[in-house]
Design an enzyme around this catalytic site. Structure first.
Site, PDB file in Angstrom:
ATOM      1  N   GLU A 212     104.311 -49.996 -33.709  1.00 45.49           N
ATOM      2  CA  GLU A 212     105.774 -49.959 -33.602  1.00 45.49           C
ATOM      3  C   GLU A 212     106.299 -50.856 -32.485  1.00 45.49           C
ATOM      4  O   GLU A 212     107.334 -51.498 -32.619  1.00 45.49           O
ATOM      5  CB  GLU A 212     106.260 -48.523 -33.396  1.00 45.49           C
ATOM      6  CG  GLU A 212     106.028 -47.624 -34.597  1.00 45.49           C
ATOM      7  CD  GLU A 212     106.620 -48.181 -35.891  1.00 45.49           C
ATOM      8  OE1 GLU A 212     107.448 -49.114 -35.841  1.00 45.49           O
ATOM      9  OE2 GLU A 212     106.224 -47.711 -36.966  1.00 45.49           O
TER      10      GLU A 212
ATOM     11  N   GLY B 146     114.912 -44.728 -40.344  1.00 43.58           N
ATOM     12  CA  GLY B 146     115.771 -45.889 -40.536  1.00 43.58           C
ATOM     13  C   GLY B 146     115.290 -46.683 -41.733  1.00 43.58           C
ATOM     14  O   GLY B 146     116.067 -47.066 -42.607  1.00 43.58           O
ATOM     15  N   ALA B 147     113.965 -46.923 -41.763  1.00 42.68           N
ATOM     16  CA  ALA B 147     113.353 -47.675 -42.847  1.00 42.68           C
ATOM     17  C   ALA B 147     111.856 -47.446 -42.802  1.00 42.68           C
ATOM     18  O   ALA B 147     111.346 -46.876 -41.837  1.00 42.68           O
ATOM     19  CB  ALA B 147     113.657 -49.169 -42.696  1.00 42.68           C
ATOM     20  N   MET B 148     111.163 -47.881 -43.853  1.00 42.00           N
ATOM     21  CA  MET B 148     109.711 -47.674 -43.903  1.00 42.00           C
ATOM     22  C   MET B 148     109.033 -48.895 -44.496  1.00 42.00           C
ATOM     23  O   MET B 148     109.419 -49.365 -45.563  1.00 42.00           O
ATOM     24  CB  MET B 148     109.407 -46.414 -44.734  1.00 42.00           C
ATOM     25  CG  MET B 148     107.922 -46.131 -44.907  1.00 42.00           C
ATOM     26  SD  MET B 148     107.098 -45.802 -43.316  1.00 42.00           S
ATOM     27  CE  MET B 148     105.477 -46.479 -43.650  1.00 42.00           C
ATOM     28  N   GLU B 149     108.004 -49.358 -43.770  1.00 40.35           N
ATOM     29  CA  GLU B 149     107.384 -50.645 -44.067  1.00 40.35           C
ATOM     30  C   GLU B 149     106.356 -50.609 -45.196  1.00 40.35           C
ATOM     31  O   GLU B 149     105.319 -51.279 -45.111  1.00 40.35           O
ATOM     32  CB  GLU B 149     106.738 -51.189 -42.794  1.00 40.35           C
ATOM     33  CG  GLU B 149     105.515 -50.394 -42.266  1.00 40.35           C
ATOM     34  CD  GLU B 149     105.851 -49.341 -41.218  1.00 40.35           C
ATOM     35  OE1 GLU B 149     107.003 -48.854 -41.210  1.00 40.35           O
ATOM     36  OE2 GLU B 149     104.964 -49.008 -40.422  1.00 40.35           O
ATOM     37  N   ASN B 150     106.590 -49.864 -46.281  1.00 41.32           N
ATOM     38  CA  ASN B 150     105.664 -49.885 -47.407  1.00 41.32           C
ATOM     39  C   ASN B 150     105.467 -51.331 -47.841  1.00 41.32           C
ATOM     40  O   ASN B 150     106.441 -52.042 -48.079  1.00 41.32           O
ATOM     41  CB  ASN B 150     106.237 -49.091 -48.582  1.00 41.32           C
ATOM     42  CG  ASN B 150     106.844 -47.776 -48.137  1.00 41.32           C
ATOM     43  OD1 ASN B 150     106.160 -46.956 -47.557  1.00 41.32           O
ATOM     44  ND2 ASN B 150     108.138 -47.607 -48.380  1.00 41.32           N
TER      45      ASN B 150
ATOM     46  N   HIS C 216     106.179 -55.841 -39.847  1.00 41.66           N
ATOM     47  CA  HIS C 216     105.087 -54.897 -40.132  1.00 41.66           C
ATOM     48  C   HIS C 216     104.194 -55.354 -41.282  1.00 41.66           C
ATOM     49  O   HIS C 216     103.076 -54.868 -41.409  1.00 41.66           O
ATOM     50  CB  HIS C 216     105.676 -53.550 -40.547  1.00 41.66           C
ATOM     51  CG  HIS C 216     105.947 -52.590 -39.423  1.00 41.66           C
ATOM     52  ND1 HIS C 216     105.025 -52.307 -38.439  1.00 41.66           N
ATOM     53  CD2 HIS C 216     107.017 -51.800 -39.166  1.00 41.66           C
ATOM     54  CE1 HIS C 216     105.539 -51.385 -37.618  1.00 41.66           C
ATOM     55  NE2 HIS C 216     106.746 -51.075 -38.027  1.00 41.66           N
TER      56      HIS C 216
ATOM     57  N   GLU D  32     110.884 -54.374 -40.240  1.00 43.44           N
ATOM     58  CA  GLU D  32     110.017 -53.959 -41.344  1.00 43.44           C
ATOM     59  C   GLU D  32     109.199 -55.135 -41.877  1.00 43.44           C
ATOM     60  O   GLU D  32     108.032 -54.974 -42.216  1.00 43.44           O
ATOM     61  CB  GLU D  32     110.849 -53.329 -42.470  1.00 43.44           C
ATOM     62  CG  GLU D  32     111.698 -52.128 -42.034  1.00 43.44           C
ATOM     63  CD  GLU D  32     110.938 -51.067 -41.260  1.00 43.44           C
ATOM     64  OE1 GLU D  32     109.745 -50.829 -41.578  1.00 43.44           O
ATOM     65  OE2 GLU D  32     111.510 -50.474 -40.321  1.00 43.44           O
TER      66      GLU D  32
HETATM   67 ZN   LIG Z   1     108.246 -49.734 -37.485  1.00 41.26          ZN
END
Ligand SMILES: [Zn+2]
Length: 849
Positions: A323, A264-268, A304, A301
């Site tokens: 998570e 879905g998305a990535m918390e870079n 995070h 995100e």
């Molecule tokens: Zn997450």
């Protein structure tokens, strides 16, 4: 096999220069890693995969350079760097030159493509490193505890944008007409959070949140879809700074929509990547659910950035907390932003879905040992996110939000820029609350499953008892117990009595002023457990259901349905009970009811379907009629969404002709003038048209899918293509999942939805059996795994045998216990069918009442 890298050599800083070639789909890189050597070594071991290493050397503080050689172990995804003589302890600078491929598998450093409005294909290079794919972009100590500072330079063609985790500090001409874009040093962070994005992208003007500029990025032409995410980002970033009591740890926040994105998305940190549907939305054309999804993911995100990025788990066994906590904070932040959305009531749907998996014998504890990092891929599931968040919410409500928050602040303070274990959070919460938090949490975290709390009237009081809830019969020992926070509400002599207690033993008695008419054992709905009421009390409770809050009504229905699936309550009794909800006005309660009708539909023989259709019309009709087709002034978003939900069910599962005719009329009007149709009703109209439609509608929807103006529209028409009933149209859609017409990020989910349709499931299953190898090659791993969830809808003993044989015959690894869980869910449904279908068919043959 030892999965952890040796700790004799530890990195502290990476200077990284990458030169991607988007046309050739390759990249060249160079890195200098500052490392501390702790004892004399002749070999340095680090992670690398699908890379070629051309040059190796290491230099000590005095400037002496020692050349080395590299050998790659692809199976272990490691590089061994060998040096001719022992390297002495101390600080060294390791320099490597390497090359790699921009792959099409949506992991590591990969290639994403999109077509512009003129039909020209453009390429973007993007990254997705969690859990263990940073090693596909540059050799590194690719473990969450290997935190270091990253100083990134991207060398890119003149016209392209380049984004990484931090702000740009210089942008200068480089070799071959390119530009060298250098980014500021990052905070000390894990490799899986590093990101690079290169391509024709445009950004919104930055909005300042405190001292942090926030922007949204997208491919050209979609900037008008960024407003909502930007608003949500501004609110939630500020919310988190206040909640955590710590300023945002980076120097900027970029939210980037990537056309091809597996998750879905990535918390870079500072460069958060999203799939387009989770970030870009046209507020005026989106339904409530579609807006809620964007808000959820953006908030998740950003949560995070502190919990996960600033403080990170030591190893992948701790991923659940990462998570679960972000999911919990996502609810909290969105609830603060849009209280009218009643986000925590809607969380009941997610909690209940997690209980569906956690009620299986093949469930797992939320936290368990993860040795191979690859095993953690299967942990990105409902248990990690939704059970984890549910258990945290239960704890927060039981110790109080203020105490919970101060414990979280203490935890972040103590571990910032470092790594922590789950127990560190419990310790911090224990200090804040003065309660034995580890003891309270242990069973919820380290044991599989959850309890069923049974309630019986016992003179002037009630008897509460606990045992593990499972769909396929109890297996656990009788002393398997949880410390359960009970919030009891009893109706006694026309008034209410509220009591709070911990149920830690197998059984307890609660005194009341007199025998209660009914009780609720999970008032407020925060507990992660099911409640079983003896049937007479359940009937009384159902009669009074209008008097309790939406989340309590939700749980009465949801618990009763789960108990029915498990065989504790006859299915006919459950369907009878739903007659008490015809006046229901809450959308989430309706989600349980209509979801259960859909389950019954998958279980019943075709001959019983007309009976079920009439039953659905009876149950849903009244509420749908009251809402009508048109929005009214002053109506809440939730009511408008409910209208769409009910109309859809009435026109498909209820097969109601009048609704179908009306949907066709609404569509005809919409084609002429889009402004007349509420965005919450439009998806229902599309679904009904697919259900009743033929070739003409199919061709229309296909064209609309291809020329969609926003990601939500694209998704609606895509899923509609799987919702037709004619076999020939179903076949066409299946073909499109493999011929490149449907993006590989979406195809597995489309197939899953078709396996869930009683009209498409047979054909879809044959198609999967025939093409599973091609699917395994083309689809990103995380999405491919989810495709098979669809087999849980193949409800018949014959199909069940066939499914089992298929998985025995073919080598398909879904990771962790995923496959076992799918097979058990199918078993639960088939057993329900064997047990209930005769009685159900007889019940549904009578006119509903
Ligand atoms: Zn997450």
């Amino acid at each position: 096999m030892d999965y952890r890298l040796p700790t004799t050599v530890v990195p502290s800083r990476y200077e990284l220069r990458l030169v991607p070639d988007l046309d050739a789909a390759t990249f060249a890189g160079e890195e200098t890693v500052t490392v501390t050597i702790r004892e004399p070594v002749t070999e340095i071991v680090l992670n690398a995969a699908e890379l070629a290493i051309q040059a190796v050397s290491i230099r000590d503080a005095a400037g002496t350079v020692v050349p080395g050689t590299a050998t790659l172990d692809e199976a272990q995804e490691r590089a061994r760097l060998l040096f001719p003589s022992a390297l002495a302890p101390g600080e060294w600078r390791l320099t490597l030159a390497f090359t790699g491929t921009l792959n099409d598998r949506l992991h590591g450093f990969y290639r994403s493509t999109y077509k512009d409005s003129a039909g020209v294909t453009h390429t973007i290079a993007a990254t997705q490193f969690e859990a263990t794919d940073a090693r596909r972009a540059f050799p590194c100590w690719d473990e969450p505890a290997g935190k270091a500072v990253f100083a990134v330079t991207l060398v890119v063609p003149a016209g392209l944008a380049a984004v990484s985790n931090t702000a740009v500090v210089s942008d200068e001409p480089a070799e071959g007409g390119r530009r060298a874009v250098r980014f500021a040093d990052s905070i000390k962070m894990s490799t899986y959070l590093v990101a690079f994005i290169v391509g024709e992208l445009e950004a919104t003007a930055p909005v300042m949140v405190g001292s942090t500029p926030l922007r949204v990025w997208c491919v050209p032409g979609k900037a008008h879809l960024t407003r909502f995410a930007l608003d949500c980002g501004v609110f939630t970033l500020d919310f988190f700074e206040k909640y955590y009591g710590i300023p945002y740890p980076g120097d900027k926040v970029d939210l980037l929509a990537i056309p091809d994105f597996a998750a879905g998305a990535m918390e870079n940190l500072g460069a958060i990547t999203f799939r387009e549907t989770a970030l870009l939305v046209d507020e005026t054309a989106a339904s409530h659910s579609e807006l809620e999804r964007v808000a959820d993911v953006v908030a998740h995100e950003l949560a995070h950035m502190w919990f996960g990025d600033l403080v990170t788990m030591v190893w992948w066994n701790g991923i659940w907390l990462n998570e679960a906590f972000a999911t919990f904070m996502e609810m909290l932040a969105v609830d603060a932003w849009k209280p009218e959305w009643e986000r925590w009531v809607n969380f009941g749907v997610s909690r209940s879905a997690a209980m569906g998996v956690d009620g299986l014998l093949s469930t797992r504890p939320i936290e368990f040992e993860v040795r191979a990092p690859r095993d953690c891929e299967a942990m990105f599931d409902l248990l990690t996110y939704e059970k984890g968040a549910g258990v945290l919410r239960m704890l927060e409500q039981s110790i109080g939000p203020a105490v919970f928050r101060s414990g979280v602040q203490r935890y972040l303070e103590e571990h910032r820029y470092g790594n922590a274990e789950t127990t560190d959070l419990w310790k911090a919460l224990g200090k804040a609350s003065g309660l034995p938090i580890p003891e309270i949490m242990d069973a919820w975290i380290f044991r599989p499953g959850y309890p069923l709390v049974s309630v019986e009237v016992d003179g002037a009081g009630v008897k509460l008892s606990q045992r593990r809830f499972t769909y396929l019969g109890a297996e656990g020992s009788p002393d398997e117990r949880w410390r359960i926070p009970i919030a009891l509400r009893a109706s006694v002599k026309g008034g209410w009595v509220d009591k709070r207690l911990f149920l830690g033993e197998a059984e307890t008695r609660v005194e009341l002023p007199a025998a209660p008419e009914w009780v609720l054992a999970n008032t407020g709905g925060h507990g992660f457990f099911r409640v079983g009421y003896a049937l007479p009390m359940l009937k009384k409770l159902a009669r009074s259901v209008a008097k309790v809050s939406p989340i309590d009504r939700f749980n009465v229905a949801s618990d009763a349905f789960a108990l029915s699936q498990a065989g504790f309550l006859p299915a006919v009794e459950y369907l009878e009970l739903t007659g008490r909800f015809r006046e229901e006005r809450d959308r989430n309660v309706w989600t349980v009811l209509t979801g259960s009708f859909g389950f019954v539909n998958r279980v019943l023989p075709e001959s019983a379907r007309p009976g079920l259709e009439a039953f659905v019309r009876h149950r849903v009709g009244l509420a749908a009629e009251r809402l009508g087709w048109d929005r009214e002034a002053g109506e809440s978003e939730l009511v408008r969404q409910l209208r769409g939900d009910l109309l859809r069910v009435l026109g498909t599962l209820g097969n109601e002709e009048e609704t179908q005719a009306q949907a066709r009329a609404m569509w005809a009007r919409y084609v002429e003038d889009e402004s007349g149709l509420d965005p919450n009703v439009l998806p229902a109209v599309i679904a009904i048209l697919a259900f009743t439609g033929g070739e003409r509608e199919y061709a229309d929807f296909l064209q609309r899918f291809r020329t969609a103006r926003n990601p939500q529209e694209e998704q609606r028409y895509l899923y509609a293509l799987g919702a037709f009933r004619e076999p020939e149209l179903i076949r066409q859609t299946l073909e499109r999942t493999l011929n490149g017409e449907v993006r590989s990020q979406d195809a597995p989910f489309l197939i899953r939805s078709m396996l869930g349709s009683v009209y498409a499931r047979g054909l879809a299953w044959e198609f999967v059996k025939e093409h599973w190898e091609a699917m395994a090659r083309q689809y990103p791993g995380s999405a491919y795994r989810r495709l098979y969830e669809g087999v849980t809808a193949l409800v018949s003993p014959e199909w069940e045998r066939d499914v089992r044989e298929f998985f025995e015959r073919n080598k398909i690894t879904l990771g962790g216990k995923t496959l076992e869980q799918y097979l058990e869910q199918l078993r639960v449904a088939v057993r329900f069918q064997e047990r209930e279908s005769t009685a159900l068919a007889a019940y549904l043959a009578r006119p509903p009442r």
